[in-house]
Enzyme design. Structure first.
Site, short mmCIF file in Angstrom:
data_model
loop_
_atom_site.label_atom_id
_atom_site.label_comp_id
_atom_site.label_asym_id
_atom_site.label_seq_id
_atom_site.Cartn_x
_atom_site.Cartn_y
_atom_site.Cartn_z
N GLU A 263 0.88 -1.17 0.00
CA GLU A 263 0.00 0.00 0.00
C GLU A 263 0.91 1.21 0.00
O GLU A 263 1.62 1.45 0.97
CB GLU A 263 -0.90 0.01 1.23
CG GLU A 263 -1.80 -1.19 1.36
CD GLU A 263 -2.73 -1.39 0.19
OE1 GLU A 263 -3.15 -0.39 -0.41
OE2 GLU A 263 -3.00 -2.54 -0.17
N CYS A 300 -2.93 7.68 4.84
CA CYS A 300 -2.84 7.25 3.43
C CYS A 300 -4.05 7.74 2.65
O CYS A 300 -3.98 7.91 1.43
CB CYS A 300 -2.74 5.75 3.36
SG CYS A 300 -3.71 4.92 4.60
#
Ligand code: NAP
Length: 504
Positions: A263, A300
């Protein structure tokens, strides 16, 4: 409970160290020494994980569910000490660490009930058709099986929920895969106390100690050796695009390439459609500012870019966002490196021609306040650097001439974790025109909300096309994330006794 880190690696139930040490750089509180990870530590941990797999990979789901629940209990038993060292190391406030601990134990318990329910096994059966013409069909059964030892690289920005006992570890252990964690050097003490909790759960559940190991960092060779170890079968990673890409390339260049579930970065654009912008642009601007500056922007899913049509309503949106961001006081960033990358990213945006600075701010040492910039769609489309993630509380407003130009922006986006629409009913046609583009760009599409705050659930997708993630078929949050550590096996004409996970 008082906790003073001893600074060792946990390798198959033993706390070990070598000669070299590195010192932690906490945001506040005392610094501690930690053993630097070595390639031989990686080898010992992975070999023990492989040995443990022959038991653990074939253990019952009840055994693994009990283990996951026991880890959650052991984390809760160390709650105060975890919060203390976690806040010192990361600079995150106490309430955040407490909330994240709840999310971490909730995730572990969710995976326990998920595997007990059994749906994740995706059991399929095509019964034998011995009389079928022109050829008979054999009996075929399919079930998902654990893949073997998994390497996990925790995230700096979620020292609990995305780290040592975080989502990747919980999913792999639930699947039946032993885990070797590469400790994050931003929070080695937090990693140590969580590893201690997992080791205690292993002992209580009478499992092989090789089911879990944690090797501290301080040496990039550790991460490289871990992903290249022939007995590691997959990697879960959350971190930077540069680090993730380097490790992904190492995985791909192995004699036996393995999946790397990374990720990485995302700018999580918000598109504010015209009717919503006119009706409530100021409120959306304030909401954006809150989402953008939460946790010093170190999420994120931080919405770094807002796309609006130029005009009076767009101006009101920008003014509201600017005022709200101007009220935000300085927050401590997670590490010196992240603060310095924030300054570099901000400088790059500020120095791009055609970019207007709306909010002048600062990032002094490890403390940061928000920045706000504005540019035109044409300028944004001509400057790829403006589409890059700046990890921190920095917002960029992109002004389009009309909704057709908004679609051009959407089309030129890289892969994203999220894309957000702010819309009213009368914006439906414009939203419908964007949807096919968003579906090709993002793992999660939102309406009238903000992407920070990721629900841990059955439907969540925290992933997306590269560079949001290195594997767009996967998610790192929610129960679907277990699929990363499973492999379908088909059993043809095997006696029922030899087919695992038979239906009751
Ligand atoms: P990072 O520098 O990539 O580090 C992540 C982990 O990978 C650390 O354990 C690090 O080791 C290791 N590592 C990095 N590069 C390596 C290499 N070349 N070889 C071997 N090991 C390597 O990221 P970070 O500073 O922790 O986090 C900040 C970044 O993470 C931000 O840029 C943000 O974009 C990204 N992020 C993404 C998400 C998401 O879900 N997409 C979430 C949070 C953060 P050391 O500990 O030894 O440095």
């Amino acid at each position: 409970m008082n906790f003073t880190p001893h600074g060792k690696h946990l390798i198959a139930g033993n706390w070990t160290s070598g000669d070299a040490i590195f010192s932690s750089s906490p945001a506040h509180g005392p610094s501690h020494d930690y053993a630097v990870g070595r390639v031989e530590d990686v080898d010992a941990a992975v070999q023990a994980a492989e040995d443990a797999f022959w038991d653990y990979g074939y253990s019952s789901r009840e055994v693994r569910a009990e283990f996951l629940n026991t880890i959650a209990d052991e984390i809760e038993a160390r709650a105060a000490a975890i919060t203390e060292i976690g806040t010192q190391e990361t600079g995150l406030p106490e309430a955040r660490l407490q909330g994240e601990r709840g999310r971490t134990t909730g995730q572990l318990r969710l995976f326990a009930s998920h595997i007990l329910a059994g749906d994740y096994l995706d059991r399929r059966h095509d019964g034998a058709l011995p009389d079928r013409q022109p050829l008979p069909r054999p009996d075929l059964k399919m079930v998902q099986r654990p893949i073997g030892p998994v390497a996990v690289f925790g995230a700096s920005n979620f020292p609990l929920a995305f780290s040592t006992a975080g989502g990747d570890t919980a999913a792999a252990l639930a699947a039946g895969c032993p885990v070797v964690v590469k400790g994050h050097s931003a929070h080695p003490g937090t990693g140590e106390i969580i590893a201690e909790a997992i080791a205690a759960a292993i002992r209580k559940c009478n499992l092989q100690p090789g089911v879990f190991s944690m090797i501290q960092g301080g040496n990039r060779a550790v991460g490289a050796a871990l992903v290249q170890h022939p007995l590691i079968k997959a990697v879960g990673f959350t971190g930077s695009l540069a680090g993730g890409r380097a490790l992904f390339d190492l995985c791909a260049s192995r004699p036996e390439p393995i999946p790397f579930f990374g990720e990485l970065g995302s700018v999580n654009p918000m598109f504010i459609l015209n009717n919503a912008l006119h009706a409530r642009g100021e409120a959306i601007g304030k909401g954006w500012a809150a989402s953008l500056s939460m946790g010093a922007g170190q999420f994120c899913t931080n919405p770094g870019i807002a796309v609006v049509c130029a005009g009076e309503a767009g101006e009101a949106f920008a003014t509201a966002a600017c005022q709200a961001l101007g009220d935000v006081t300085a927050q401590t960033m997670l590490t010196d490196g992240i603060a310095s990358a924030y300054r570099d990213g901000q400088r790059q945006i500020a120095e791009t021609s055609g970019v207007q600075e709306l909010l002048v701010s600062m990032c002094d040492q490890r403390d940061a306040t928000p920045y706000l910039y504005r540019t035109t769609a044409k300028n944004w489309l001509n400057n790829h650097a403006l589409a890059e993630e700046v990890f921190g509380p920095l917002g960029l407003i992109v002004e389009a001439e009309n909704e057709a130009e908004m679609r051009k922006i959407a089309l030129s986006l890289q892969g994203q974790l999220t894309c957000t629409l702010h819309m009213d009913d009368s914006d439906l046609p414009a939203a419908a025109a964007l949807m096919p583009i968003f579906e090709r760009k993002a793992g999660r599409i939102l309406a009238n909300g903000f992407p920070t705050g990721v629900e841990v659930s059955d439907t969540m997708v925290h992933g997306g096309p590269y560079p949001a993630s290195t594997n767009f078929g996967a998610t790192s949050v929610g129960t679907l994330s277990i699929r990363r550590f499973l492999r379908p096996v088909c059993y043809q004409n095997l006696p029922a006794e030899l087919v695992p996970e038979r239906q009751a």
